[in-house]
Design a protein around this motif. Structure first.
Motif, mmCIF file in Angstrom:
data_model
loop_
_atom_site.group_PDB
_atom_site.id
_atom_site.type_symbol
_atom_site.label_atom_id
_atom_site.label_comp_id
_atom_site.label_asym_id
_atom_site.label_seq_id
_atom_site.Cartn_x
_atom_site.Cartn_y
_atom_site.Cartn_z
ATOM 1 N N ALA A 195 0.957 -1.011 -0.108
ATOM 2 C CA ALA A 195 0.424 -0.056 0.128
ATOM 3 C C ALA A 195 1.084 1.078 0.016
ATOM 4 O O ALA A 195 0.279 2.551 -0.053
ATOM 5 C CB ALA A 195 -1.151 -0.284 0.863
ATOM 6 N N GLU A 196 1.812 1.059 -0.284
ATOM 7 C CA GLU A 196 2.945 2.566 0.182
ATOM 8 C C GLU A 196 3.813 2.356 -1.164
ATOM 9 O O GLU A 196 3.025 1.513 -2.133
ATOM 10 C CB GLU A 196 3.801 1.976 0.804
ATOM 11 C CG GLU A 196 3.830 2.416 2.311
ATOM 12 C CD GLU A 196 3.663 3.109 2.696
ATOM 13 O OE1 GLU A 196 2.101 3.232 3.704
ATOM 14 O OE2 GLU A 196 3.932 4.213 2.995
ATOM 15 N N THR A 197 4.395 4.005 -1.827
ATOM 16 C CA THR A 197 4.804 3.951 -2.815
ATOM 17 C C THR A 197 6.536 3.697 -2.966
ATOM 18 O O THR A 197 6.523 4.286 -1.730
ATOM 19 C CB THR A 197 4.295 5.669 -2.609
ATOM 20 O OG1 THR A 197 3.265 5.711 -3.265
ATOM 21 C CG2 THR A 197 4.823 6.345 -3.946
ATOM 22 N N VAL A 198 6.691 3.354 -4.376
ATOM 23 C CA VAL A 198 8.454 2.956 -4.505
ATOM 24 C C VAL A 198 8.905 4.090 -5.605
ATOM 25 O O VAL A 198 7.875 3.313 -6.533
ATOM 26 C CB VAL A 198 8.530 1.295 -4.370
ATOM 27 C CG1 VAL A 198 7.692 1.430 -5.043
ATOM 28 C CG2 VAL A 198 10.069 1.450 -4.457
ATOM 29 N N GLN A 241 0.920 -3.348 -4.230
ATOM 30 C CA GLN A 241 0.204 -4.783 -4.310
ATOM 31 C C GLN A 241 1.652 -5.645 -4.431
ATOM 32 O O GLN A 241 2.798 -5.939 -4.494
ATOM 33 C CB GLN A 241 -0.477 -4.671 -5.302
ATOM 34 C CG GLN A 241 -1.753 -3.550 -4.946
ATOM 35 C CD GLN A 241 -3.347 -3.738 -6.208
ATOM 36 O OE1 GLN A 241 -3.060 -4.674 -7.013
ATOM 37 N NE2 GLN A 241 -3.913 -3.186 -6.530
ATOM 38 N N LEU A 242 1.282 -6.941 -3.628
ATOM 39 C CA LEU A 242 1.910 -8.321 -3.490
ATOM 40 C C LEU A 242 2.012 -8.429 -4.718
ATOM 41 O O LEU A 242 3.426 -8.963 -5.132
ATOM 42 C CB LEU A 242 1.305 -9.100 -2.788
ATOM 43 C CG LEU A 242 1.125 -9.178 -1.353
ATOM 44 C CD1 LEU A 242 0.085 -10.336 -0.662
ATOM 45 C CD2 LEU A 242 2.679 -9.107 -0.653
ATOM 46 N N GLY A 243 1.450 -7.678 -5.755
ATOM 47 C CA GLY A 243 1.689 -8.892 -7.064
ATOM 48 C C GLY A 243 2.226 -8.039 -7.970
ATOM 49 O O GLY A 243 2.733 -8.114 -8.938
ATOM 50 N N ASP A 244 2.845 -6.552 -7.133
ATOM 51 C CA ASP A 244 3.944 -5.585 -8.200
ATOM 52 C C ASP A 244 5.397 -6.274 -7.543
ATOM 53 O O ASP A 244 6.225 -5.671 -8.460
ATOM 54 C CB ASP A 244 3.442 -4.855 -7.720
ATOM 55 C CG ASP A 244 2.565 -3.975 -7.731
ATOM 56 O OD1 ASP A 244 2.061 -2.619 -7.083
ATOM 57 O OD2 ASP A 244 2.184 -4.155 -9.010
#
Lengths: 116, 114
Positions: free
Chosen positions: A16-19, A83-86
């Motif tokens: 849910a965070e940004t990278v 998301q986990l899929g990222d």
């Protein structure tokens, strides 16, 4: 010769965070395309987003956006609401625009982990 | 087909043996590319085919590597007398035309030379 550099071999982000993933490139051309590809464990390269160098507006695709700085030859990828899929390898790539141009030049990739 | 198809998915071979890797591009795509991805590295361009034109072989690392494309469709990458340094994932991609912006990739063949 064109080169693409990704200075972050690995990155991690909380779900849910940004990278932001970094990419710089070197070229003497004025017209070209830049891409971010995602490579999950399945190995298939999936196009995430692309940017035409002649466009000043940064490309956006849903949660993915780029910060394209042509003068600085910088092309970073921001993933919002991770998301986990990222979780995957992400590759920055460059392609010269115009007739006769065909091959992609890739960086060495950044491995992104998403922490639940 | 619906996507780029590569076979085999995985291949283990003994040093010195010859191997053939196959790529079936998306139907109608005239441009086809082979790339090599060594461990921890980005993709390295090997060879490019465009329609009936002579292929660009400038990326092939040695004369042990060759490729052909029959009938403008299926392509075969052949590595003769394999060496351990040939171990890598070999990825094939196709695009609608040479200047096509988007290349579509297959899932690759992981080659292991023992």
């Amino acid at each position: 010769a064109q080169t693409v550099t990704q200075s972050q071999p690995e990155m991690s982000v909380q779900e849910a965070e940004t990278v932001t993933l970094s990419c710089t490139y070197d070229t003497s051309e004025s017209d070209y395309y830049l891409f971010w590809y995602k490579q999950p464990p399945s190995r298939q390269m999936i196009l995430v987003i692309r940017q035409e160098a002649y466009k000043q507006q940064n490309a956006t695709e849903n949660r993915f956006s780029v910060n394209f700085q042509k003068a600085a030859k910088s092309f970073s990828l921001k993933i919002s609401d991770s998301q986990l899929g990222d979780a995957a390898m992400y590759f920055c790539a460059y392609k010269v625009f115009g007739a006769g141009s065909y091959q992609l030049t890739f960086g060495k990739g950044t491995k992104l982990s998403v922490i639940p | 087909g619906a996507g780029v198809s590569q076979s085999p998915s995985n291949k283990v071979t003994e040093k010195g043996k010859d191997v053939e890797l196959r790529c079936d591009p998306i139907s109608g795509h005239t441009a086809l590319y082979w790339y090599r991805q060594s461990l921890g590295q980005g993709l390295e361009f090997l060879i490019y085919f465009q329609g009936n034109s002579a292929p660009d072989k400038s990326g092939l690392p040695s004369d042990r590597f060759s490729a052909e494309r029959t009938g403008g469709s299926v392509s075969t990458l052949t590595i003769q007398r394999t060496q351990q340094e040939d171990s890598a994932v070999y990825l094939c991609a196709s695009s609608l035309k040479a200047t096509g912006i988007q290349a579509f990739f297959g899932q690759g063949t992981r080659l292991t030379v023992v």
